[in-house]
Design an enzyme around this catalytic site. Sequence first.
Site, PDB file in Angstrom:
ATOM      1  N   HIS A 109      76.488  42.042  16.538  1.00  0.00           N
ATOM      2  CA  HIS A 109      75.364  41.371  17.008  1.00  0.00           C
ATOM      3  C   HIS A 109      75.470  39.711  16.946  1.00  0.00           C
ATOM      4  O   HIS A 109      74.804  39.048  17.390  1.00  0.00           O
ATOM      5  CB  HIS A 109      74.308  41.514  15.667  1.00  0.00           C
ATOM      6  CG  HIS A 109      73.691  42.870  15.845  1.00  0.00           C
ATOM      7  ND1 HIS A 109      72.539  43.381  16.905  1.00  0.00           N
ATOM      8  CD2 HIS A 109      73.704  44.059  15.115  1.00  0.00           C
ATOM      9  CE1 HIS A 109      72.130  44.339  16.576  1.00  0.00           C
ATOM     10  NE2 HIS A 109      72.710  44.864  15.741  1.00  0.00           N
ATOM     11  N   LYS A 144      61.045  32.788  16.005  1.00  0.00           N
ATOM     12  CA  LYS A 144      62.230  33.490  15.696  1.00  0.00           C
ATOM     13  C   LYS A 144      63.071  32.887  14.428  1.00  0.00           C
ATOM     14  O   LYS A 144      62.608  31.888  13.810  1.00  0.00           O
ATOM     15  CB  LYS A 144      63.436  33.363  16.733  1.00  0.00           C
ATOM     16  CG  LYS A 144      63.471  32.072  17.252  1.00  0.00           C
ATOM     17  CD  LYS A 144      64.584  32.174  18.562  1.00  0.00           C
ATOM     18  CE  LYS A 144      63.804  32.742  19.856  1.00  0.00           C
ATOM     19  NZ  LYS A 144      64.460  33.436  20.499  1.00  0.00           N
ATOM     20  N   ARG A 145      63.988  33.451  13.942  1.00  0.00           N
ATOM     21  CA  ARG A 145      64.630  32.789  12.722  1.00  0.00           C
ATOM     22  C   ARG A 145      65.232  31.496  12.962  1.00  0.00           C
ATOM     23  O   ARG A 145      65.756  31.403  14.151  1.00  0.00           O
ATOM     24  CB  ARG A 145      65.826  33.943  12.337  1.00  0.00           C
ATOM     25  CG  ARG A 145      66.736  33.560  11.516  1.00  0.00           C
ATOM     26  CD  ARG A 145      67.713  34.525  10.843  1.00  0.00           C
ATOM     27  NE  ARG A 145      68.452  35.061  12.194  1.00  0.00           N
ATOM     28  CZ  ARG A 145      69.851  34.542  12.465  1.00  0.00           C
ATOM     29  NH1 ARG A 145      70.138  33.524  11.752  1.00  0.00           N
ATOM     30  NH2 ARG A 145      70.328  34.928  13.733  1.00  0.00           N
ATOM     31  N   LYS A 161      69.802  28.594  17.961  1.00  0.00           N
ATOM     32  CA  LYS A 161      68.526  28.953  18.704  1.00  0.00           C
ATOM     33  C   LYS A 161      67.832  27.705  19.170  1.00  0.00           C
ATOM     34  O   LYS A 161      66.957  27.822  19.929  1.00  0.00           O
ATOM     35  CB  LYS A 161      67.557  29.833  17.712  1.00  0.00           C
ATOM     36  CG  LYS A 161      68.194  31.142  17.269  1.00  0.00           C
ATOM     37  CD  LYS A 161      67.334  31.886  16.431  1.00  0.00           C
ATOM     38  CE  LYS A 161      68.274  33.429  16.121  1.00  0.00           C
ATOM     39  NZ  LYS A 161      68.283  34.137  17.263  1.00  0.00           N
ATOM     40  N   THR A 195      65.453  40.171  21.258  1.00  0.00           N
ATOM     41  CA  THR A 195      64.507  41.111  21.714  1.00  0.00           C
ATOM     42  C   THR A 195      62.966  40.478  21.690  1.00  0.00           C
ATOM     43  O   THR A 195      62.327  41.187  22.344  1.00  0.00           O
ATOM     44  CB  THR A 195      64.382  42.174  20.551  1.00  0.00           C
ATOM     45  OG1 THR A 195      64.284  41.781  19.212  1.00  0.00           O
ATOM     46  CG2 THR A 195      65.657  42.995  20.682  1.00  0.00           C
ATOM     47  N   LYS A 248      59.819  41.004  24.379  1.00  0.00           N
ATOM     48  CA  LYS A 248      58.555  41.436  24.120  1.00  0.00           C
ATOM     49  C   LYS A 248      57.444  40.389  24.724  1.00  0.00           C
ATOM     50  O   LYS A 248      56.594  40.670  25.449  1.00  0.00           O
ATOM     51  CB  LYS A 248      58.267  41.075  22.611  1.00  0.00           C
ATOM     52  CG  LYS A 248      59.086  42.215  21.650  1.00  0.00           C
ATOM     53  CD  LYS A 248      59.307  41.776  20.268  1.00  0.00           C
ATOM     54  CE  LYS A 248      60.277  42.614  19.625  1.00  0.00           C
ATOM     55  NZ  LYS A 248      60.751  42.248  18.226  1.00  0.00           N
TER      56      LYS A 248
END
Length: 804
Positions: A361, A539-540, A545, A647, A651
């Site tokens: 991942h 998100k985390r 990110k 993911t 969504k």
Amino acid sequence: MQRPETLTDNCNTPTPEQFARAILTHLRTSQGKDPDHASTYDWRMALSLALRDEVIEPWFASTRATYEAKAKRVYYLSMEFLIGRLIEDVATNLRLEDIAADAMKSLGLDYARIVSDEPDAALGNGGLGRLAACFMDSLATLGIPAYGYGIRYEHGLFEQHFKDGEQIETAETWLSQRYAWEFERPEVRYDIGFGGTLRKKGRTSVWIPAETVVASAYDTPVVGWNGAWANTLRLWAAKPVKIFDLDSFNRGEYLAASEPEALARTISRVLYPDDTTEAGKELRLKQEYFFTAASIRDILRRLDSEGGSVADLPNRVAIQLNDTHPAIAGPELVRLLVDERGVDMAEAIKIARGCLGYTNHTLLPEALERWPEPIFAKVLPRHLEIIREIEAAHFKASGSSVRILEGGDVKMGELSFVMAHKVNGVSALHSDLVKETVFEDLNRAYPGRIINETNGITPRRWLHNCNPGLRNLISETIGKDWPADLDQLEKLVPYADDQGFRDTFRNVKAQNKIRVTNWLKAGHDISVDPEAMFDVQIKRLHEYKRQFMNLLETVALWNDIRENPNANWVPRVKIFGGKAAPGYVVAKQIIHLINDVAAVINSDPRVKGLLKIVYPENYNVSMAELLIPATELSEQISTAGKEASGTGNMKFALNGALTIGTLDGANVEIRERVGAENFFLFGLTAAEVVARRKQPGYSAAAIAASPKLARVLEQIEAGVFSSGDRDLYRGLVQDMRQKDYFLVTCDFDDYFATQRRVDAAYADQDNWTRMAVLNTARVGWFSSDRTIADYAKDIWNAHSLTRG
């Protein structure tokens, strides 16, 4: 093979009146309450238990069918299963959502209010755990026999709160009330050892652990669409071998009497304990071994109960490692085969490899777990011996010089790779980069071992459940079969040019935004304009990110609006959500800065109605289910080459949000499918990122070339957002100026310019809606049903027992 009898096959679907009686029965017999004295909790438990009753028959029937067929089972090992609330999920898959709602209404209760009382199961953090939950749903929907294995965390990750803008972690209390969905299995218990010594016995060793805890099983049934199949999520709780030391208690040593229980429970208490200390590292390694060892023993017990032989294990068992957390599965399976069943070491390694698959991942080297050899030897001495033999066998078989034991560390990524017969990435780009970067040498040594299985999401939860307005519109337009065949959404493509459909689609989005607006006001005392664009990044929290870049662009926009308040600005609500790991100092600083910037911008009358920042506390699955249907712009802005898949991006697109993003992870495939014209692309490519990092002074040069960015960084340094404190965020800004590993500075100007293209596109609401419709219509390929079908074919050689 006949499909198992199910609820729908037997026409046993209850009427609302029958279901209401079942709820009342559980209220009395399970909760010990009558309707006049029942609390919301009591009603919620009664509803949950009535639904659980309806799962039992398909669950039993599925188990019987698997045993009768002697079918190969899939075992999915994951540290996280972010399953969220289950009432709606179970009701939907059993097709009882309307019946349940009508039953509650007949009892004078608000179904939605009862559902919202259910706590989220605190069994995960981010995409890794949510992917595992989607996969369990799809395995059941496809009728593939499977078990999920993980840890029954008492407190999970943590509850996130903000104090003066800073993240504060408190214990998650989801198990303070009874969990309705699980069945305790006191008869399923395994002793799990740690530490101790080794005694030579011929060519092998006997491990004598110094410490032992008991792994005790708790089962949650996972039912698929239409109730046609149900699998099991089995979670392990750590318990002491000796519950209570009565001798200590009688001597007045009251704390010592309970010490064995406290020490055992520590193992299954918290998800991802802070591993910046040696004690934290040891605890986390114990957690990983604890659940993996219990799971492997359970798999072998089940094989024995069916009369299977260990030689036939790869034909009966597929074990998937969700990241490196369960990497010890390989050495543990080898240990059990060699030490307890007398299998030759080379044969044991071959058998284990035939069972094991490994999902990678990450491309971040620091995220590929490494354990210091002294800690590993202290906790798992026999396994360290076995890993040395696995490494020697790897050298001999492949001629590779890649080491599992290197620099005083045990490298779990390399261990996972060497012990798996297939290694998969989770998006096309990611899988290519896995071959070229973190596992380049191993890919040469084992050609063809790395394959791609692009992630997916379950459309049952992530559209059918969370977005009823859009669900109904789609069903009225193309029929009701799409939740189990998401490719059918392609039939919506022509409706992107239908004015009536676009108007209804836009109205659904507007209603979802009003729902979020009401939630923010009622639960957080935050007022937002539902007419503004909802621009969302949930998100985390991690530097790659790039929530920080989003924030910097927001400040630059604030500057522009203040200087030209009468320009034709598109109003925006910027919504952030996500937690930072307790020991991740930089991520927690970014959270603090987001909240500090929000305090300044949200109180500035010059931008009132034009720009607002919202950061609700304690982001979880339930919050995502609320925010995603209301989102208009999805922020997928990670540094190219760093996000494995994502993911959340799927969504959002499925629910009609447009994406602003880099060519990273599954963004690449999403953009290909929805059309480049319906995706706001910016930023360096993965190859350009690598090249840019080789240029000396790249971040300083990017800042010098960007007056907007330079100004924002100077404002942060000057204390504009920290009440004049020039030191609070000095480290963040210095990182931008000096190293900026994730290239925020290099992508900033392109990101800012692309956001202005977003503004221009949003101003044309009718065309924006057309683009949104095409996003929904063209992302059916990203169903986790498709992903699981590919895993079953390409990795597991497992088959459905409900489909041809």
